[in-house]
Design an enzyme around this catalytic site. Structure first.
Site, PDB file in Angstrom:
ATOM      1  N   GLU A   1       0.806  -1.209   0.000  1.00 17.18           N
ATOM      2  CA  GLU A   1       0.000   0.000   0.000  1.00 17.18           C
ATOM      3  C   GLU A   1       0.846   1.269   0.000  1.00 17.18           C
ATOM      4  O   GLU A   1       0.533   2.232  -0.676  1.00 17.18           O
ATOM      5  CB  GLU A   1      -0.945   0.013   1.196  1.00 17.18           C
ATOM      6  CG  GLU A   1      -2.187   0.788   0.839  1.00 17.18           C
ATOM      7  CD  GLU A   1      -3.172   0.894   1.978  1.00 17.18           C
ATOM      8  OE1 GLU A   1      -2.869   0.426   3.080  1.00 17.18           O
ATOM      9  OE2 GLU A   1      -4.235   1.468   1.737  1.00 17.18           O
ATOM     10  N   ASP A   2       1.935   1.247   0.745  1.00 16.82           N
ATOM     11  CA  ASP A   2       2.663   2.496   0.966  1.00 16.82           C
ATOM     12  C   ASP A   2       3.924   2.667   0.128  1.00 16.82           C
ATOM     13  O   ASP A   2       4.497   3.750   0.111  1.00 16.82           O
ATOM     14  CB  ASP A   2       3.053   2.628   2.453  1.00 16.82           C
ATOM     15  CG  ASP A   2       1.819   2.695   3.339  1.00 16.82           C
ATOM     16  OD1 ASP A   2       0.734   2.936   2.787  1.00 16.82           O
ATOM     17  OD2 ASP A   2       1.957   2.502   4.553  1.00 16.82           O
TER      18      ASP A   2
END
Ligand code: MN
Length: 719
Positions: free
Chosen positions: A77-78
């Site tokens: 996600e990051d």
């Protein structure tokens, strides 16, 4: 705590479990590199967070893949790392776990509506019924985020605390992870009600010394008496969680002094027999409070919690709760489902087939039967409510039911057949009514007769969704004819009350909305309670009104909304039909001068298309008979029509201004205009204007085409 890889490695080695340290180290290295340079709100390097999550999961003795996934849980996600990379390097299991955790994080959590909450929980349950480890990682993730919540801005703190309280703590509870649940609740309540929570803490602190002495004395007294158990039991004393006391004071309105179980003493032994022996000894030393004894060993909680609970009073006159359990039960109580890894599977293997996850399946199955989401919301709410009642059969078996349950729930909890043939019940030897709410300790004697059968109003009285589902299924099975008659009667009553005269077609339409494909089944569903009229009537009324407005001769807004031209009467003559409702099809927006054809719609008049419209050309031959000749009536100059022009142009400032001023110069009213940039950098303007004829429109299009930078301008059917 310094969360470094060295610290984690040390913990893994100390566990003496067969962890794959190389794989875990590789996962750490990838995560460390991916999060390089990023800091947490606390100022610590980001990597401390995944390590802390892995650390929590080590407490639960989770397997190598779970630890790897914990280290990697935020990279997809990051950071730039893709799921495929994880799949290649660490295998399907790790990749799927990370994917699952990422997805759960994206489930929008609504903190306002209870229904939505249940829906959120359902989504999570579905996700985790595939691999329970996903939610265990997510809970660990949330737990660490809550432990470090003080570094976030206040409004974030509140939002996260609400989410945790409404959502993650209940799930931890359902999974039996009481340590996680309690910590989450205690952190959350301090954010949500700082004053209330502080008040409780102060009350607890006030007599801390006395209390510690008190607990020590109690422990000593128990230890003295338990001499013949080898190895000697572990005896713990503690004060219950802040939130559990908070709830009793603020939610249940109890006085701080009347809370029995501020103190809890725990005796942990090896075997079940020893549990009952210890119970006997405890009841011998201290005075038991009536009705406070609960045998969760014989009747485990739905989340598999097992223990003996009793509340007793010592010489000091202070009541306290004693929990007696085995070491295995203790682990289950602390770690819930995660305890599975400690005792059952060692360090590998998925657990989806395990029997202890029956409740997940149970809830999901209920969901499939449930007639709508409210039913499920009820089911989960009831399920999450801590207040169960414990009632007895005449033989002394304990039946656990949600608070507010009736003899109907009781009868169906014993056996479906008992419920279906019940004629009444006695509590404590007295006949009681069906709507009597059972109390803990009631001894219930159900009376049955083979000729008896359920009554429809039981659906209103029963508390549990299980009982209602069984009653409904009886009606569904046993008396279809009756159901149809009853359903029809009820529905007609509602229609009369609302002054509605529905057509057969309309009935079918509302039946379809309930996913029922014929009216008879629809009646039957109403009859047995599968479709609840009070829940569908508002929508039915709205739909009924909408349908009738469509048929009414003039309804300006409605026509505008559906994109049809406003002033339409008199513009078109339909062959062989006088005075019929005309609509201009949205797909091709015919204009006076266009070659047109009419289509007889089901009940809403004739819709007029251009003859070369794709929907005319591709019309199936089965519908051939519904096409009829239509023509433009004379004197159409006074009428006006909406037409839409699709303009593509080089992107430049003032383009929209040039287009609108050109249209204004041609004295055409603009009904709607929108503009956006296309992927290739060109601008796209879509403008709807009011015109009287095709000539007028074509004229305008050619003017627009001449504007500097315009690449194309075309008439389109799409408004
Ligand atoms: Mn995280």
């Amino acid at each position: 705590m310094l969360y470094t890889i060295e610290y984690l490695t040390e913990r893994i080695l100390a566990s003496e479990k067969p962890y794959d340290l190389d794989k875990i180290t590789a996962a750490y290295e990838l995560a460390n590199e991916a999060h390089e340079g990023v800091k947490r709100s606390s100022g610590e390097p980001y990597i401390t967070h995944p390590i802390a999550v892995a650390d929590i999961l080590l407490d639960f003795c989770m397997d190598t893949d779970t630890i790897c996934a914990a280290l990697l849980h935020d990279v997809v996600e990051d950071t730039d790392v893709s799921l495929d990379t994880l799949r290649k390097k660490f295998g399907d299991d790790v990749a799927n776990l990370v994917d699952g955790v990422t997805k759960i994080g994206q489930v929008p959590l609504n903190n306002t509506k209870e229904e939505q909450q249940a829906e959120n929980i359902r989504k999570i349950l579905i996700a985790m019924s595939k691999d329970i480890r996903v939610i265990i990682i997510k809970l660990a993730d949330r737990l660490h985020n809550m432990r470090t919540i003080m570094y976030r801005p206040p409004e974030k703190q509140r939002k996260k605390a609400l989410e945790t309280m409404n959502f993650y703590a209940p799930i931890a509870h359902r999974l039996g992870m009481s340590a996680v649940k309690e910590e989450m609740e205690d952190i959350s309540i301090k954010i949500l009600d700082p004053f209330g929570a502080k008040n409780i803490e102060e009350m607890l602190d006030k007599h801390k010394e006395q209390r510690d002495t008190f607990i020590d004395i109690i422990k000593g007294r128990i230890r003295e008496r338990i001499t013949d158990i080898e190895p000697p039991p572990t005896i713990e004393g503690r004060v219950k969680s802040v939130y559990s006391i908070y709830k009793k004071v603020y939610v249940k309105g109890k006085n701080f002094d009347e809370i029995y179980d501020i103190y809890a003493v725990r005796v942990i032994v090896d075997t079940v027999i020893e549990c009952y022996n210890v119970l006997g000894i405890i009841h011998d030393i201290f005075k038991p409070i009536p009705y406070r004894f609960k045998d969760y060993i014989a009747t485990p909680k739905p989340n598999h919690y097992q223990s003996l609970h009793t509340t007793v009073i010592g010489r000091e006159g202070i009541p306290f709760e004693v929990q007696i359990r085995t070491y295995e039960m203790h682990n289950t109580a602390q770690y819930g489902i995660a305890a599975h890894w400690k005792y059952k599977a060692g360090l590998s293997g998925s657990v989806s087939g395990e029997k202890r996850f029956d409740w997940i399946r149970h809830i999901l199955e209920q969901q499939q039967d449930a007639d709508d989401i409210n039913e499920l919301a009820d089911a989960i709410k009831v399920d999450l409510a801590p207040d169960d009642v414990y009632v007895f059969t005449p033989k002394g078996d304990v039946i656990t039911l949600p608070a507010g349950s009736t003899i109907i729930d009781f009868a169906y909890a014993i056996h479906t057949q008992v419920g279906n043939t019940m004629t009444g019940a006695k509590v404590g030897g007295r006949m009681i009514s069906y709507d009597y709410r059972l109390h803990t300790g009631d001894i219930v004697e159900i009376q049955v007769s083979p000729a008896a059968h359920p009554n429809r109003n039981w659906l209103e009285i029963a508390k549990t969704s299980e009982a209602r589902a069984k009653i409904r299924s009886w009606f569904k099975r046993e008396c279809r004819e009756e159901n149809i008659a009853e359903g029809k009667r009820l529905l007609e009553l509602e229609f009369r009350r609302n002054k509605m005269v529905p057509t057969e077609e309309f009935l079918l339409e509302i039946a379809n909305l309930q996913h029922i494909d014929n009216v008879e089944d629809f009646y039957a569903a109403i009859g047995y309670g599968g479709v609840i009229l009070s829940k569908i009537m508002q929508r039915t009324k709205d739909l009924y009104n909408a349908r009738n407005e469509e048929k009414a001769p003039v309804q300006e807004e409605n026509i505008l909304e559906t994109g049809y031209s406003r002033r339409r009467r008199g513009g078109v003559v339909v062959e062989g039909i006088d005075n019929c409702l005309i609509k201009f099809a949205k797909c091709c927006n015919p204009l006076p001068g266009d070659d047109i054809i009419g289509f007889i719609t089901r009940g809403y008049g004739v819709s007029v298309h251009k003859k070369d419209c794709v929907n005319v050309v591709n019309s199936p031959s089965s519908e051939k008979e519904r096409w009829i000749n239509v023509m433009w009536a004379g004197g159409v100059e006074s009428e006006s029509y909406n037409a839409t022009i699709d303009i593509i142009a080089e992107d430049r400032t003032a383009l929209i201004a040039d287009v609108t001023s050109t249209i204004a110069a041609g004295r055409l009213p603009i009904r709607q205009i929108s503009a956006h940039q296309l992927k290739n950098g060109n601008g796209n303007i879509i403008v709807t204007v009011e015109v009287a004829s095709v000539e007028q429109l074509n004229n305008m299009i050619s003017r627009i085409s001449k504007i500097q930078g315009v690449i194309s301008a075309e008439r389109t059917g799409i408004v």
